[in-house]
Design an enzyme around this catalytic site. Sequence first.
Site, PDB file in Angstrom:
ATOM      1  N   VAL A  11     -49.866  33.963-102.744  1.00 17.47           N
ATOM      2  CA  VAL A  11     -48.650  33.186-102.509  1.00 17.47           C
ATOM      3  C   VAL A  11     -47.540  34.062-101.948  1.00 17.47           C
ATOM      4  CG1 VAL A  11     -46.824  31.913-103.712  1.00 17.47           C
ATOM      5  CG2 VAL A  11     -49.217  31.392-104.183  1.00 17.47           C
ATOM      6  N   THR A  86     -50.026  34.489-112.678  1.00 20.15           N
ATOM      7  CA  THR A  86     -49.887  33.927-114.029  1.00 20.15           C
ATOM      8  C   THR A  86     -51.276  33.476-114.480  1.00 20.15           C
ATOM      9  OG1 THR A  86     -49.354  31.756-113.051  1.00 20.15           O
ATOM     10  CG2 THR A  86     -47.502  33.128-113.757  1.00 20.15           C
ATOM     11  N   PHE A 152     -47.200  24.822-102.878  1.00 25.21           N
ATOM     12  CA  PHE A 152     -48.309  23.858-102.858  1.00 25.21           C
ATOM     13  C   PHE A 152     -49.360  24.198-101.819  1.00 25.21           C
ATOM     14  CE2 PHE A 152     -44.505  21.632-104.409  1.00 25.21           C
ATOM     15  CZ  PHE A 152     -44.966  21.213-105.652  1.00 25.21           C
ATOM     16  N   ASN A 211     -51.215  19.500-109.527  1.00 25.95           N
ATOM     17  CA  ASN A 211     -52.564  20.063-109.589  1.00 25.95           C
ATOM     18  C   ASN A 211     -53.462  19.279-110.545  1.00 25.95           C
ATOM     19  OD1 ASN A 211     -52.211  21.934-107.622  1.00 25.95           O
ATOM     20  ND2 ASN A 211     -52.239  23.735-108.941  1.00 25.95           N
ATOM     21  N   ALA A 255     -66.751  14.027-103.160  1.00 23.99           N
ATOM     22  CA  ALA A 255     -67.566  14.416-104.320  1.00 23.99           C
ATOM     23  C   ALA A 255     -68.255  15.746-104.044  1.00 23.99           C
ATOM     24  CB  ALA A 255     -68.600  13.334-104.602  1.00 23.99           C
ATOM     25  N   CYS A 263     -56.586  28.004-109.094  1.00 20.77           N
ATOM     26  CA  CYS A 263     -55.460  27.153-109.509  1.00 20.77           C
ATOM     27  C   CYS A 263     -55.840  26.007-110.431  1.00 20.77           C
ATOM     28  CB  CYS A 263     -54.761  26.618-108.275  1.00 20.77           C
ATOM     29  SG  CYS A 263     -54.227  27.948-107.191  1.00 20.77           S
TER      30      CYS A 263
HETATM   31  C1  UGA Z   1     -54.899  23.898-104.854  1.00 25.31           C
HETATM   32  C2  UGA Z   1     -53.980  22.766-104.357  1.00 25.31           C
HETATM   33  O1  UGA Z   1     -54.683  21.941-103.433  1.00 25.31           O
HETATM   34  C3  UGA Z   1     -52.725  23.332-103.684  1.00 25.31           C
HETATM   35  O2  UGA Z   1     -51.851  22.266-103.329  1.00 25.31           O
HETATM   36  C4  UGA Z   1     -52.014  24.269-104.676  1.00 25.31           C
HETATM   37  O3  UGA Z   1     -50.894  24.878-104.093  1.00 25.31           O
HETATM   38  C5  UGA Z   1     -52.984  25.362-105.090  1.00 25.31           C
HETATM   39  O4  UGA Z   1     -54.140  24.758-105.708  1.00 25.31           O
HETATM   40  C6  UGA Z   1     -52.245  26.235-106.077  1.00 25.31           C
HETATM   41  O5  UGA Z   1     -51.888  25.758-107.150  1.00 25.31           O
HETATM   42  O6  UGA Z   1     -51.913  27.365-105.711  1.00 25.31           O
HETATM   43  P1  UGA Z   1     -56.704  25.501-103.687  1.00 25.31           P
HETATM   44  O7  UGA Z   1     -57.091  25.862-105.088  1.00 25.31           O
HETATM   45  O8  UGA Z   1     -56.469  26.578-102.699  1.00 25.31           O
HETATM   46  O9  UGA Z   1     -55.353  24.614-103.709  1.00 25.31           O
HETATM   47  O10 UGA Z   1     -57.861  24.611-103.077  1.00 25.31           O
HETATM   48  P2  UGA Z   1     -58.172  23.058-102.904  1.00 25.31           P
HETATM   49  O11 UGA Z   1     -58.373  22.781-101.472  1.00 25.31           O
HETATM   50  O12 UGA Z   1     -57.231  22.202-103.623  1.00 25.31           O
HETATM   51  O13 UGA Z   1     -59.599  22.963-103.604  1.00 25.31           O
HETATM   52  C7  UGA Z   1     -59.752  23.177-105.012  1.00 25.31           C
HETATM   53  C8  UGA Z   1     -61.165  22.840-105.437  1.00 25.31           C
HETATM   54  O14 UGA Z   1     -61.385  21.438-105.384  1.00 25.31           O
HETATM   55  C9  UGA Z   1     -62.248  23.465-104.557  1.00 25.31           C
HETATM   56  O15 UGA Z   1     -63.289  23.932-105.392  1.00 25.31           O
HETATM   57  C10 UGA Z   1     -62.712  22.321-103.692  1.00 25.31           C
HETATM   58  O16 UGA Z   1     -64.044  22.451-103.241  1.00 25.31           O
HETATM   59  C11 UGA Z   1     -62.555  21.153-104.649  1.00 25.31           C
HETATM   60  N1  UGA Z   1     -62.400  19.847-103.982  1.00 25.31           N
HETATM   61  C12 UGA Z   1     -61.292  19.570-103.263  1.00 25.31           C
HETATM   62  C13 UGA Z   1     -63.404  18.886-104.112  1.00 25.31           C
HETATM   63  O17 UGA Z   1     -64.432  19.097-104.786  1.00 25.31           O
HETATM   64  N2  UGA Z   1     -63.220  17.657-103.523  1.00 25.31           N
HETATM   65  C14 UGA Z   1     -62.112  17.368-102.790  1.00 25.31           C
HETATM   66  O18 UGA Z   1     -62.033  16.214-102.295  1.00 25.31           O
HETATM   67  C15 UGA Z   1     -61.127  18.343-102.652  1.00 25.31           C
END
Ligand code: UGA
Length: 434
Positions: A11, A86, A152, A211, A255, A263
């Site tokens: 970040v 954190t 975000f 989140n 899915a 996060c």
């Molecule tokens: C997430 C949030 O999307 C961000 O908005 C936030 O800023 C960030 O956490 C944080 O708190 O710093 P991130 O962890 O980088 O971002 O990744 P995501 O794209 O959200 O994916 C998280 C997990 O969910 C991954 O394992 C992804 O494969 C999974 N996912 C996501 C799914 O299984 N299905 C979906 O439709 C979307």
Amino acid sequence: MKIAMVGSGYVGLVSGACFADFGHDVVCIDKDASKIASLDQGVMPIFEPGLAELVASNVKGGRLTFSTDLAGSIAGAQAIFIAVGTPSRRGDGHADLSYVYAVAQELSEHLTDPVVIVTKSTVPVGTGDEVERIIAESGTSAQFAVVSNPEFLREGAAIGDFKRPDRIVIGAEEEWAQGVMKEVYRPLFLNKAPILFTSRRSSELIKYAANAFLATKITFINEMADLCEKVGADVQDVSRGIGLDGRIGAKFLHAGPGYGGSCFPKDTLALLKTAEDYNSPVRLVEAVVKVNDSRKRAMGRKVIEALGGEARGKRVALLGLTFKPNTDDMRDAPSIAVVQALIDAGAEVVAYDPEGMDAAAAIMPGVTMVANTYEAVEGADAVVLVTEWDAFRALDFSRVKRLVKAPVLVDLRNVYDPGELRAAGFAYSSVGRP
Ligand code: UGA
């Protein structure tokens, strides 16, 4: 405006580089001298598309510098961001705030006024109050305000998310601090990115609520996928059919093997702890955490089923290990549980990931890492697509079929077309599709 960014992790580094790109004068500070030395050489500590180029052009433009010296770097900064980690506190899931408070303590000894201290790290409700108390109790004579400004951005899409945010949330109670934050974000403000000013506590909670809601959405569609498999429906159609309803929205309804990363797992647990501390249970999120944990383990069983129920002595090729594509981050990746289940069942695991193998090798000593997809599938009794990197989307399936021992393909991300794969002679299974 001069901005100091304390903490040059995901970040901090992305935000610092983007603020510099807006024209601010930014110094990114980190205690880790080897990280700062590498950054000075143009070597990024993380893999994030576009970051190295963005850092290089802003360093060249004289707007971005790096330092290990907090006291010497913050002089003249109108905004000092705290963007340190954190992590989950070992044992209880509480967010570990020791790094945040240590920065507050150190800052308090060197402040020059007036300055806005901005918490960008994801921190539980009330952290801003504590940061304010630490600084006030140090006896500093500097005028300061403590503001919450959660981030975000998503890994892998971090720069785009930072520069084109859906919204900017700022928890600032003092008017002058709101004014400084408006200046910080003015380039985005002009682009009409909505800025939401709230109380500090609301802003802190917005981050966790966002989140937790996204994690809930993913978990909901994952359970629908399980139901689809039982009733003979297709989760892709269900997802589209509900996502087109503007009240629901199409995003985060894909899915898969369960959410991972740095996060969602940590922040959902921390939210549960806050809820417990305030005796205000969030039962829905409790269920989400449990369902997601057991889903990751269930994915290992799914692969074993595809192997005919017996994994001992079988060779399984994993394509993709990171928690999602375009990152080298392995934190809480679903692949970890899949590997564990396969190794426990006596399988031999071979894997290829475009960026994550160094990080993966450190936590998966039993897995053989290879240089590319086709080397991975050679002699495999089953191929498992775990992370949907673009490089896996257009595989040469006739080549894969010639290389494998048995044409068994488990697609945990629903990337391939079931009809095509079956026509190509694969025993194909995916998530929530007939
Ligand atoms: C997430 C949030 O999307 C961000 O908005 C936030 O800023 C960030 O956490 C944080 O708190 O710093 P991130 O962890 O980088 O971002 O990744 P995501 O794209 O959200 O994916 C998280 C997990 O969910 C991954 O394992 C992804 O494969 C999974 N996912 C996501 C799914 O299984 N299905 C979906 O439709 C979307």
